[in-house]
Each structure stands twice: as C-alpha cells, then as structure tokens.
Write a protein that holds these residues in place. Structure first.
Motif, PDB file in Angstrom:
ATOM      1  N   GLN A  22       1.346   4.189   1.737  1.00 16.81           N
ATOM      2  CA  GLN A  22       2.239   5.457   1.808  1.00 16.81           C
ATOM      3  C   GLN A  22       2.740   5.323   3.171  1.00 16.81           C
ATOM      4  OE1 GLN A  22       3.246   7.615  -0.145  1.00 16.81           O
ATOM      5  NE2 GLN A  22       4.503   8.838   1.572  1.00 16.81           N
ATOM      6  N   ALA A  25       5.628   2.687   3.469  1.00 17.04           N
ATOM      7  CA  ALA A  25       6.785   3.226   2.841  1.00 17.04           C
ATOM      8  C   ALA A  25       7.792   4.032   3.626  1.00 17.04           C
ATOM      9  CB  ALA A  25       6.439   3.883   1.357  1.00 17.04           C
ATOM     10  N   SER A  40      15.771   6.727  -1.858  1.00 13.98           N
ATOM     11  CA  SER A  40      14.250   6.703  -2.259  1.00 13.98           C
ATOM     12  C   SER A  40      13.829   5.307  -1.906  1.00 13.98           C
ATOM     13  CB  SER A  40      13.949   7.192  -3.313  1.00 13.98           C
ATOM     14  OG  SER A  40      14.801   6.350  -4.344  1.00 13.98           O
ATOM     15  N   LEU A  42       9.964   3.102  -2.839  1.00 13.69           N
ATOM     16  CA  LEU A  42       8.638   3.202  -3.665  1.00 13.69           C
ATOM     17  C   LEU A  42       8.230   1.665  -3.324  1.00 13.69           C
ATOM     18  CD1 LEU A  42       7.438   4.819  -6.898  1.00 13.69           C
ATOM     19  CD2 LEU A  42       7.083   2.300  -6.334  1.00 13.69           C
ATOM     20  N   VAL A  55       0.060   2.700  -4.061  1.00 15.27           N
ATOM     21  CA  VAL A  55       1.380   2.928  -4.130  1.00 15.27           C
ATOM     22  C   VAL A  55       1.706   3.888  -2.985  1.00 15.27           C
ATOM     23  CG1 VAL A  55       0.960   5.032  -5.707  1.00 15.27           C
ATOM     24  CG2 VAL A  55       3.189   3.833  -5.644  1.00 15.27           C
ATOM     25  N   SER A  57       5.482   6.032  -1.687  1.00  9.55           N
ATOM     26  CA  SER A  57       7.134   6.549  -1.801  1.00  9.55           C
ATOM     27  C   SER A  57       7.643   7.293  -0.735  1.00  9.55           C
ATOM     28  CB  SER A  57       6.970   7.011  -3.286  1.00  9.55           C
ATOM     29  OG  SER A  57       6.409   8.251  -3.017  1.00  9.55           O
ATOM     30  N   TRP A  58       8.953   7.394  -0.536  1.00  8.86           N
ATOM     31  CA  TRP A  58       9.471   8.028   0.272  1.00  8.86           C
ATOM     32  C   TRP A  58      10.935   8.679  -0.482  1.00  8.86           C
ATOM     33  CZ3 TRP A  58      14.731   7.612   1.773  1.00  8.86           C
ATOM     34  CH2 TRP A  58      14.869   8.316   2.760  1.00  8.86           C
ATOM     35  N   ARG A  59      11.187  10.001  -0.431  1.00 10.17           N
ATOM     36  CA  ARG A  59      12.412  10.580  -0.921  1.00 10.17           C
ATOM     37  C   ARG A  59      13.367  11.156   0.257  1.00 10.17           C
ATOM     38  NH1 ARG A  59       9.323  13.578  -6.023  1.00 10.17           N
ATOM     39  NH2 ARG A  59       8.498  11.570  -6.685  1.00 10.17           N
ATOM     40  N   ALA A  68      12.278   6.565  -9.378  1.00  9.64           N
ATOM     41  CA  ALA A  68      11.402   5.273  -9.144  1.00  9.64           C
ATOM     42  C   ALA A  68      10.163   5.204  -9.842  1.00  9.64           C
ATOM     43  CB  ALA A  68      11.354   5.309  -7.734  1.00  9.64           C
ATOM     44  N   GLU A  69       9.407   6.299  -9.911  1.00  8.06           N
ATOM     45  CA  GLU A  69       8.106   6.431 -10.596  1.00  8.06           C
ATOM     46  C   GLU A  69       8.379   5.866 -12.121  1.00  8.06           C
ATOM     47  OE1 GLU A  69       9.116   8.698  -8.671  1.00  8.06           O
ATOM     48  OE2 GLU A  69       7.730   8.931  -7.156  1.00  8.06           O
ATOM     49  N   MET A  72       8.775   2.281 -12.252  1.00  4.77           N
ATOM     50  CA  MET A  72       7.344   1.688 -12.233  1.00  4.77           C
ATOM     51  C   MET A  72       6.526   1.383 -13.411  1.00  4.77           C
ATOM     52  SD  MET A  72       4.263   2.758  -9.449  1.00  4.77           S
ATOM     53  CE  MET A  72       3.950   4.014 -10.433  1.00  4.77           C
TER      54      MET A  72
END
Length: 598
Positions: A22, A25, A40, A42, A55, A57-59, A68-69, A72
């Motif tokens: 995290q 990311a 975004s 991921l 995992v 992620s960044w948004r 993105a999810e 994935m």
C-alpha cells in the motif's frame, strides 16, 4: 528521460523493503504524478509460488471505483498463466503478448496492465488508470512506467526471499525443536554454542545456552572438552558431512548418549561443529541386563563374545596385544553335592569378585557356562596375565583363611596371547584356550586322585591291619554301586572282561553290564578329539606300564548329549606281581555343550 534525475524525484522510497505494498503504491503514484498524470494505481504482489500475496492501491478521486479492482479480479488468473507461458513465445509473440495486456477501456477512463518482473521471475503486476478524455498511455509514458516497475520488482523479490527465508527458518526451528533428539551447534575454535534445540535445553535444564561454552554447561565440573570429543579430529580433517560416532556418559544428567558429530556450514559461511545426540540410557540398561550374568555380575556368554570381538578389532587397529584366559572352577560339583547348590553359587561369586578386583577399565570377564569363565586382558602379555591370575589365587587363599571356608577356592586356567598380526576368529580363540585349560584340568584331577587314594589308604591303615579284617566279598560290588553316584567298573584282566554298573549301562546304552573287549563300544561314543588320550591311558594299564589310571574324556549318551566323564582306576596284583583286577570309578561331570567353545 532526463526527467528521472531531477532532484525532487527519488526512487529510494520505491526500494524500501520494509514498506507495505500500500505504501509502495502511494509512493509510486506520487512519483508518477511528478512526470505525468495518473488517475489510479494498483499494485499486486505474488509470492514465489505465483499466489496472491498483497495488494495496494491509490486513487485520485477518493471513494470512486476506477475499475482497477475489477480488472485485477478478472485478469489475474489469466495474466499469471499467460506470463508463465511466455518462455515458449518467440520475440515477436512476446511483444504481441505484452501489447495485448493493454489498454482496457472502463467507464470513465483507460487502464493499462503491466507485469512486474525480476529477471524472468514474475512477482506481481500493476494497473495504471487515466481519466476519460486524457487518452491512453503513450509510447513515451510506458517505458517510464516499466522502469519504475523494474525498481519495485527488486523490492517485491526481496520481500518474497525474506518471507521464504523466515518460513524456512520457522519450519527448521519448529522441526528441530520438536525432534526427540538433542541437537546443538558450536564454534569449532571457541566451543561456544551457536544453536541448541528445545529438546536438549529441557533435557539439560538450560535457558539461553547460546553463546556459552558447551563443556562448561553440559558437564559437571569439566575443565575441558569431553573425553572422546571428536571436534579436534574433525577440525583437522576439515571434511564436511563425515561424522564420528561415540558413546558418552554425561555427568550432568547421569545418562548415556549415542553421539554423532560432524562439520557443516553455518549461516555466516563459517565451518561449525554439529552434534546429533540420542539418549540411550534405557536401551543400554536393557542391553546390560541382557548381557549380564545374574549370579556373578559378569558378562554372560553372548555379552562376553561380543566384547571380545570388539576388543580384537580395537587391538588390531591400535596394533596392541591382547591376552585371553579361560578358567574353570575346581570342585563345583563336589561343593554342590556336599554343601548344596546355594554354597556352590557362593563359590562362583567369591571367585568372580576376586577376578573383578584385579581388572582394569579396559579388561573384562564373562561367564561362559556353569563353571567356565573367560578373562580378557588389554595390553598384557601372557606372562603379565599369569602374574595377575596368581594375584587372584593369593586373594582367594586369604579369603578362605579369613572366612574359614571348608572347601577349596581354586580354578584351572588356559592362557593365550594374541599379537596384532594374528588371524584367529573368536571361535578359534575360545577353542584354543579351552584346550590349554583342559590340559591343566587333567593334571589337577590326576593330582587330586592320587591325593585322595593316598589319604584313604592311610586312614584305613590307621584303623586296622588288612589281615585282621574279613568280609563277604561277593556283596562288595553291589554295596559299592549303591553307595556312590559315580559309575563303578571292574575288569578281569586275565580275560579282559569288564563289568559296569547299571547306571552307566542305561545312560550310555551299553548292550549289558558284562562286556568283553569294551574298547570297541567306547570308541563308538567317545568324542574323536578325546579318543587318543583315552586309548593311551588304558593301553598303559594293559601293557603293565602303570598301575594307576586317570583320564578325562567326553562321551555321547543315549540322548545324543555330550557328557564330561572323569575316570579313575587302579590295578590289583596277586602275590606274584601279576595284574588280576582293574577297577575304579567314572564320575559324571555334567553335560558339555559344543557351542561353549564357539
């Protein structure tokens, strides 16, 4: 690409192994957004078995789903499978495969999937998103993304390597800790403990033994390495994987251990000493009980033969001499018959204790059979062994005088010195030493017979003169037969006709009590090794070379058993000096087992 080297941009944060995915990311998104615009990011990390691990992620738009999810979840299985197949692709096919991974159009923008690889190992993948209207990732931007992911690949690979190491270390420590064996590792120069499993810590009652000198905490009052410790020899040889086995009695625990020591490489690359140790106290106790004679406390026949074989092997390797002595207790049967078997057992114990008192730690004694024993002297010559036996005889004489024992404490011996170059087996040795002992036993019985006859004659003469006593001689034979446990025989030397007592006839399956030329019958049942001695003794009587007869031999009875016999006799002559009657007794000294000399 010169933009990578701007001072405000640093890849150091992307190389921090301690960061979570995290955090990585978020750092990656911050870095990218200094160079280009991302909506975004991921990151997915896989372990070395291609399993989903972590995992991040960044948004840019908090709370909104960039898709993105969903990508994935949809593409991860296919992506992993396809990437594992890439080695079978040509260069053009591989390029086409990479282009096929991107772009994906999702509501509100575009997504690009890129693999995260460390050399040829697939350690994860990344999903980068742009807003709708900003267009797909350009040919200028994609190399930058791939470069950044190659940096992250190092971080992911290090994480996987560290986790595998920690897992292996946990498995190793758990396995070693649960093993029902004592395991420890020491520095070969300082003897300081580098590792010890829980089983051994609990067995020795130790806490935090690492860093302490092994012989200081594993033995009681020790001032150096344990006797028999092979570390020095192992270190001098420098051979790894070669182990040395040795047995140890531990003064701290009071238990016996079977140790296996070897050299191995340690985590820092140095060579260390590793010991695998098993507690054999219980099995050793059972083995000792199984190989110990209950009456005398000496080794029994099986234990004695095994110990003799070990000492022979050691003597050959060390090129030292070994002397074996067999001894046979005198008059055991007489003591049993006169005083009872309990006193006979006491006779055996007294002699065994006197023998044990002169043995060194390297020597041993064992009981081969009822009254036959074996002593093995390490490093002693035949003369030195004979002197030690003489010391035993002196101690027995002192015991008899002190305790006023009414019977003799003595034995006959056979001694054999073995030099390093000998090739005799255990069986050969026992047979040879038995023959030497048998010759001394024969001399002993002859002497005893003479002393017995003389003592009886002297006592009779003191009581009365022969001519002053008369009796009915026709009942003499029957009276003598019934009065003794021995076999009685009488021979008319004029006709060479023998009469044997009924007990002997029944025991050895003779055709009758009265037999002419009995030599043929005896020849069929006497042991081949004893026949010449038996024949010579009887021939001396027949030829008139002697009037006294004493011989020991073995004969097979009606059951096929070998019986030890001791025959004594005398020739009575008439007034003209002619031999008339040859008579005497044959003593049954019990069964003889051929395997006793094996």
């Amino acid at each position: 690409m010169e933009v990578f080297y701007r001072p405000e941009l640093s890849v150091q944060t992307l190389l921090m192994d301690a960061n979570s995915v995290q955090e990585t990311a978020e750092n990656l998104a911050d870095y990218i957004n200094h160079l280009m615009h991302a909506d975004s990011v991921l990151l997915v990390r896989l372990d070395n078995q291609m399993r989903y691990k972590e995992v991040g992620s960044w948004r840019s738009r908090k709370g909104e789903d960039t898709g993105a999810e969903a990508v994935m979840r949809q593409w991860l299985p296919q992506l992993v499978e396809s990437w594992n197949m890439r080695e079978k692709l040509s260069g053009e096919e591989l390029e086409a495969f990479l282009k096929a991974l991107t772009p994906f159009t999702v509501p509100g923008g575009y997504l690009t999937i890129l693999p995260i690889c460390n050399n040829i190992r697939f350690v994860g993948f990344a999903v980068f998103g742009k807003k709708s209207g900003e267009g797909d990732w350009t040919d200028r931007e994609l190399p930058i993304l791939r470069f950044l992911l190659s940096i992250i690949a190092v971080t992911f690979a290090n994480k996987n390597l560290y986790e595998d190491y920690m897992l292996q270390n946990w498995v190793y420590n758990t396995m070693m800790g649960r093993m029902q064996a004592n395991l420890y590792v020491t520095d070969i120069h300082t003897d300081r403990i580098l590792f010890m499993n829980k089983t051994m810590q609990e067995a020795f009652g130790l806490e935090n033994p690492v860093g302490k000198v092994c012989w200081q905490i594993l033995q009681k009052g020790s001032r150096g390495r344990c006797p028999g410790c092979p570390v020095q020899r192992l270190a001098e040889s420098g051979e790894e994987g070669v182990y040395r086995r040795w047995e140890e009695f531990n003064t701290l625990t009071g238990r016996y251990y079977d140790n296996y020591d070897s050299l191995m490489k340690w985590t820092d690359g140095s060579t260390v000493h590793f010991q695998h140790s098993l507690d054999i106290t219980a099995s050793k106790k059972l083995s000792k009980e199984a190989s110990t004679d209950d009456l005398t406390g000496l080794l029994n026949r099986r234990g004695g033969k095994n110990r003799l074989a070990e000492m022979l092997n050691t003597a050959r390797h060390q090129e030292t001499i070994l002397t074996v002595c067999m001894y046979d207790v005198n008059s055991l049967k007489k003591v049993n018959d006169t005083f009872g078997h309990r006193e006979g057992d006491n006779l055996l114990r007294i002699i065994a204790n006197s023998v044990k008192s002169v043995l060194t730690e390297e020597d041993f004694a064992c009981r081969l059979s009822g009254d036959e024993f074996l002593i093995t002297f390490a490093g002693k010559t035949e003369q030195e062994a004979a002197e030690t036996i003489k010391l035993v005889e002196e101690r027995l004489l002192a015991v008899r005088r002190q305790d006023r024992i009414p019977y003799e404490l003595s034995f006959c011996t056979g001694i054999l010195e073995l030099r390093p170059e000998h090739t005799m087996s255990v069986t050969d040795i026992l047979r040879e030493v038995d023959e030497r002992m048998y010759e001394q036993k024969r001399q002993y019985h002859m002497q005893q017979g003479k002393e017995s006859v003389l003592a009886a004659a002297e006592a009779q003469w003191r009581l009365l003169k022969p001519e002053a006593f008369d009796y009915d001689q026709q009942y003499l034979y029957d009276a003598l037969v019934e009065s003794t446990d021995n076999y009685l025989y009488v021979c008319d030397m004029a006709t060479n006709t023998f009469r044997y007592s009924r007990k002997l006839v029944e025991e050895f399956a003779f055709p009758g009590e009265v037999i002419q030329n009995a030599a043929d019958i005896w020849r069929s049942i006497i042991h081949p090794a004893d026949w010449e001695r038996f024949w010579e003794s009887n021939q001396a009587i027949s030829d008139g070379r002697t009037v006294s007869h004493e011989v020991e031999y073995r004969a097979r009875n009606r059951k096929g058993q070998w019986i030890k016999l001791h025959c004594r006799g005398h020739v009575a002559q008439n007034s003209a000096g002619e031999p008339r009657v040859f008579a005497g007794f044959i003593s049954n000294e019990g069964q003889w087992f051929p395997e006793w000399t094996e």
